[in-house]
Enzyme design. Structure first.
Site, PDB file in Angstrom:
ATOM      1  N   ASN A  49      -1.484  -5.372   8.873  1.00  0.00           N
ATOM      2  CA  ASN A  49      -0.966  -4.243   8.105  1.00  0.00           C
ATOM      3  C   ASN A  49      -1.569  -2.947   8.630  1.00  0.00           C
ATOM      4  O   ASN A  49      -2.729  -2.894   9.046  1.00  0.00           O
ATOM      5  CB  ASN A  49      -1.178  -4.411   6.586  1.00  0.00           C
ATOM      6  CG  ASN A  49      -2.588  -4.774   6.179  1.00  0.00           C
ATOM      7  OD1 ASN A  49      -3.342  -5.360   6.932  1.00  0.00           O
ATOM      8  ND2 ASN A  49      -2.943  -4.424   4.957  1.00  0.00           N
ATOM      9  N   GLU A  51      -1.812   0.874   7.308  1.00  0.00           N
ATOM     10  CA  GLU A  51      -1.572   1.766   6.158  1.00  0.00           C
ATOM     11  C   GLU A  51      -1.509   3.231   6.599  1.00  0.00           C
ATOM     12  O   GLU A  51      -1.818   3.579   7.744  1.00  0.00           O
ATOM     13  CB  GLU A  51      -2.672   1.542   5.120  1.00  0.00           C
ATOM     14  CG  GLU A  51      -2.642   0.114   4.582  1.00  0.00           C
ATOM     15  CD  GLU A  51      -3.563  -0.134   3.411  1.00  0.00           C
ATOM     16  OE1 GLU A  51      -4.479   0.684   3.149  1.00  0.00           O
ATOM     17  OE2 GLU A  51      -3.352  -1.169   2.742  1.00  0.00           O
ATOM     18  N   GLU A  62       3.556  -8.684   8.453  1.00  0.00           N
ATOM     19  CA  GLU A  62       4.724  -9.460   8.886  1.00  0.00           C
ATOM     20  C   GLU A  62       5.678  -8.606   9.711  1.00  0.00           C
ATOM     21  O   GLU A  62       6.169  -9.021  10.766  1.00  0.00           O
ATOM     22  CB  GLU A  62       5.496 -10.002   7.671  1.00  0.00           C
ATOM     23  CG  GLU A  62       4.707 -10.941   6.784  1.00  0.00           C
ATOM     24  CD  GLU A  62       3.951 -10.237   5.669  1.00  0.00           C
ATOM     25  OE1 GLU A  62       3.328  -9.180   5.939  1.00  0.00           O
ATOM     26  OE2 GLU A  62       3.979 -10.728   4.545  1.00  0.00           O
ATOM     27  N   CYS A  93       6.122  -9.506   0.792  1.00  0.00           N
ATOM     28  CA  CYS A  93       6.829  -8.594  -0.117  1.00  0.00           C
ATOM     29  C   CYS A  93       8.337  -8.709   0.115  1.00  0.00           C
ATOM     30  O   CYS A  93       8.801  -9.305   1.103  1.00  0.00           O
ATOM     31  CB  CYS A  93       6.347  -7.161   0.072  1.00  0.00           C
ATOM     32  SG  CYS A  93       6.998  -6.351   1.544  1.00  0.00           S
ATOM     33  N   CYS A  96       9.616  -7.400   3.513  1.00  0.00           N
ATOM     34  CA  CYS A  96       9.337  -8.301   4.637  1.00  0.00           C
ATOM     35  C   CYS A  96      10.227  -9.535   4.578  1.00  0.00           C
ATOM     36  O   CYS A  96      10.647 -10.047   5.624  1.00  0.00           O
ATOM     37  CB  CYS A  96       7.863  -8.692   4.658  1.00  0.00           C
ATOM     38  SG  CYS A  96       6.810  -7.327   5.197  1.00  0.00           S
TER      39      CYS A  96
HETATM   40  N1  THU Z   1       0.610  -6.455   2.729  1.00  0.00           N
HETATM   41  C1  THU Z   1       0.962  -7.104   3.873  1.00  0.00           C
HETATM   42  O1  THU Z   1       0.629  -6.658   4.983  1.00  0.00           O
HETATM   43  N2  THU Z   1       1.683  -8.240   3.768  1.00  0.00           N
HETATM   44  C2  THU Z   1       2.016  -8.847   2.589  1.00  0.00           C
HETATM   45  O2  THU Z   1       2.600  -9.913   2.598  1.00  0.00           O
HETATM   46  C3  THU Z   1       1.647  -8.217   1.323  1.00  0.00           C
HETATM   47  C4  THU Z   1       1.022  -6.894   1.418  1.00  0.00           C
HETATM   48  C5  THU Z   1      -0.241  -5.262   2.832  1.00  0.00           C
HETATM   49  C6  THU Z   1       0.418  -3.953   2.541  1.00  0.00           C
HETATM   50  C7  THU Z   1      -0.796  -3.116   2.144  1.00  0.00           C
HETATM   51  O3  THU Z   1      -1.389  -2.596   3.323  1.00  0.00           O
HETATM   52  C8  THU Z   1      -1.762  -4.101   1.515  1.00  0.00           C
HETATM   53  O4  THU Z   1      -1.316  -5.387   1.914  1.00  0.00           O
HETATM   54  C9  THU Z   1      -1.816  -4.031   0.006  1.00  0.00           C
HETATM   55  O5  THU Z   1      -0.569  -4.068  -0.547  1.00  0.00           O
END
Ligand code: THU
Length: 142
Positions: A49, A51, A62, A93, A96
């Protein structure tokens, strides 16, 4: 057709996702996620991830993995593993799920936790009734 994956393949993919989570850029949530995507040539693409201070611009692990692989010419996927260092499973989510489904209804989604446990579902199970190309093309449900 439903895919299958060996225990060895699944565990190798989970390990790649765990390793990928170490690169997570998550200064706002402090929640590191890693993903690893297995294509039909046996190649693995990873992602984490990423941000942003404008929170909505955050890219999940993902989608990072999928966009990396597609941009490198690979778009036929067997499975994707998602890892977070928690006791729960890190469920993908909705955004994704839609992006995974773009590349096949029977892609296997492996959710893994820090205890070495994992569960496997097809993306069709995780996104039933989702928007699909057949709908846009006007195919009927009959
Ligand atoms: N996040 C993911 O990278 N994948 C998931 O399946 C769920 C959430 C990340 C997004 C954000 O950076 C952090 O988790 C908290 O939501």
């Amino acid at each position: 057709m439903t895919q299958s994956i060996t225990k060895e393949e699944a565990e190798k993919l989970v390990e790649a996702a765990r390793e990928a989570s170490r690169a997570a850029y998550a200064p706002y949530s402090n929640f590191a996620v890693g993903a690893a995507l297995l294509d039909f040539n046996g190649k693995i693409y990873t992602g984490c991830n990423v941000e942003n201070i404008s929170y909505g611009l955050t890219n999940c692990a993902e989608r990072t993995a999928i966009y990396k692989s597609v941009s490198e010419g690979s778009r036929k996927f067997k499975a994707i593993a998602i890892y977070a260092g928690i006791d729960n499973y890190c469920a993908p989510c909705g955004a994704c799920r839609q992006v995974i489904a773009e590349f096949g209804n029977d892609i296997l989604v492996i959710q893994a936790n820090r205890n070495g446990e994992y569960i496997i579902n097809t993306i069709d199970e995780l996104l039933p009734g989702g928007f699909r190309a057949e709908i846009l093309k006007g195919d009927t449900n009959e």
